[in-house]
Design a protein around this motif. Sequence first.
Motif, PDB file in Angstrom:
ATOM      1  N   TYR A 167     -70.311   2.571 -30.344  1.00 39.90           N
ATOM      2  CA  TYR A 167     -70.594   1.602 -29.635  1.00 39.90           C
ATOM      3  C   TYR A 167     -70.986   2.925 -28.749  1.00 39.90           C
ATOM      4  N   THR A 168     -71.681   3.671 -29.497  1.00 37.47           N
ATOM      5  CA  THR A 168     -72.550   4.968 -28.830  1.00 37.47           C
ATOM      6  C   THR A 168     -74.571   4.996 -29.951  1.00 37.47           C
ATOM      7  N   CYS A 169     -75.135   5.352 -29.287  1.00 36.34           N
ATOM      8  CA  CYS A 169     -76.889   5.217 -29.857  1.00 36.34           C
ATOM      9  C   CYS A 169     -76.811   5.299 -30.888  1.00 36.34           C
ATOM     10  N   ALA A 170     -77.656   4.661 -31.360  1.00 42.48           N
ATOM     11  CA  ALA A 170     -78.090   5.236 -33.051  1.00 42.48           C
ATOM     12  C   ALA A 170     -78.941   5.637 -32.984  1.00 42.48           C
ATOM     13  N   LEU A 171     -79.811   6.081 -34.376  1.00 44.87           N
ATOM     14  CA  LEU A 171     -81.199   6.723 -34.657  1.00 44.87           C
ATOM     15  C   LEU A 171     -82.224   6.190 -35.257  1.00 44.87           C
ATOM     16  N   TYR A 172     -83.156   6.244 -34.521  1.00 46.96           N
ATOM     17  CA  TYR A 172     -84.370   5.146 -35.234  1.00 46.96           C
ATOM     18  C   TYR A 172     -84.905   5.759 -36.550  1.00 46.96           C
ATOM     19  N   GLU A 173     -84.308   6.389 -37.786  1.00 47.83           N
ATOM     20  CA  GLU A 173     -85.826   6.831 -38.230  1.00 47.83           C
ATOM     21  C   GLU A 173     -87.196   6.396 -38.935  1.00 47.83           C
ATOM     22  N   THR A 174     -86.751   5.387 -38.227  1.00 48.86           N
ATOM     23  CA  THR A 174     -88.184   4.274 -38.285  1.00 48.86           C
ATOM     24  C   THR A 174     -88.291   3.089 -37.614  1.00 48.86           C
ATOM     25  N   PRO A 175     -88.998   2.152 -37.333  1.00 48.05           N
ATOM     26  CA  PRO A 175     -89.159   1.562 -36.823  1.00 48.05           C
ATOM     27  C   PRO A 175     -88.371   0.491 -36.853  1.00 48.05           C
ATOM     28  N   GLU A 176     -88.525   0.115 -37.957  1.00 48.37           N
ATOM     29  CA  GLU A 176     -88.007  -0.731 -39.178  1.00 48.37           C
ATOM     30  C   GLU A 176     -86.776  -0.843 -39.355  1.00 48.37           C
TER      31      GLU A 176
END
Length: 425
Positions: A167-176
């Motif tokens: 329940y915390t901010c994730a990290l999107y290494e790519t937009p997909e």
Amino acid sequence: MSTAGRMAIGDAMDRLVRGGLPVRFTAYDGSSAGPPDAEIGIHLRTERGLSYLMTAPGDLGLARAYVSGDLDLVGVHPGDPYPLMSLLKDHTNFRVPAPAEALRLARGLGLSHLRPPAPPPQEHLPRWRRAVEGLRHSMTRDAEAIHHHYDVSNRFYELVLGPSMAYTCALYETPEATLEEAQFAKFDLVARKLGLRPGQKLLDVGCGWGTMVRHAAREYGVKALGVTLSLEQAQWAKEAIDREGLGDLAEVRHLDYRDVVETDFDAVSSIGLTEHIGVRNYPSYFSHLRDRLKPGGRLLNHCITRPHNRRTETGAFIDRYVFPDGELIGSGTIITAAQDAGLEVQHNENIRLHYASTLRDWNRNLLASWDECVAEVGEGTARVWGLYIAGSRIGFERDEIELHHVLATRNHEDGRSEFPMRPDW
């Protein structure tokens, strides 16, 4: 005025919005405002809904009417008010009427609507009522605030948050990247920033459902202890640890972080706790976490921040329905408090746009499981979540709120930090 001597609700709405509404507004009295061909709209269903709007102007009245079912969305899913809220934010200019005009409007709509209806059951007590019942950010009051938000239903959180139960901010290494991939990447980034290695000891404060604890144990061979004020979270985390066979390395306790007495941790992670502790408690918070670290140990503080360092309260909706007693401040205040507690700040990073993507994906999960979510917690609570996710997503997109990682070390007495010359993650 209507034939009964009352002002049409749609006419009152027109008077309160400069330039007109960008969406269609209709009301139970048959009146309307805004463009007739608008694809998105709002329908006020009941007199109680009007009373909510008149007695709590702004986001609180709208939230009460919407959560109670007295206000419906038209053209959008009830769990996804994001398109409507974006339009209103971009194209709506509400004005505050002068006292004499406000009185005329109230009389025209009916003075009986100035009697506040009981708020929906999802609403927490106002700040002044909480103050009567306990000092803000005392252990008792913090436990009640956490219970209000987190002890809703573990099944509900499974549906919205997905398998990671993060329940915390994730990290999107790519937009997909998928939500699960992005959550794994977030916990792995925290682990790398902390320099975790097999055999080390990690303390995770405000550990939620134990995802960081399990990640550190499973992926890095670290002996990890997590603490949370939510009993339901702790129980869920213990079951997950047992399912994954991590009991020899991972532990989660139902405990206030201030009651952790162990020391000599190689690392401390705090992922989404600082928002709950109160700005005035930052000195004792960072001092307590510093004292848990061994010399050379690292602290990673991950929390929602403001783009400035002025003390401001959260809005009434967030405070009453989502995070009672929550407080946000800029990363500069957090860094100052960490430094004043004797920590050396090594790195600061803002990943706010990743939180907008995280909220988008939580909303997709909410919509995909809407019927089950409603069956689990009721439509009112499901609507609260739709509002909260949409409003927060807009806030992160528009830099009204941010998300900062502050990485610090407890140095040896001779100044050695054991931190590399350059970040190594």
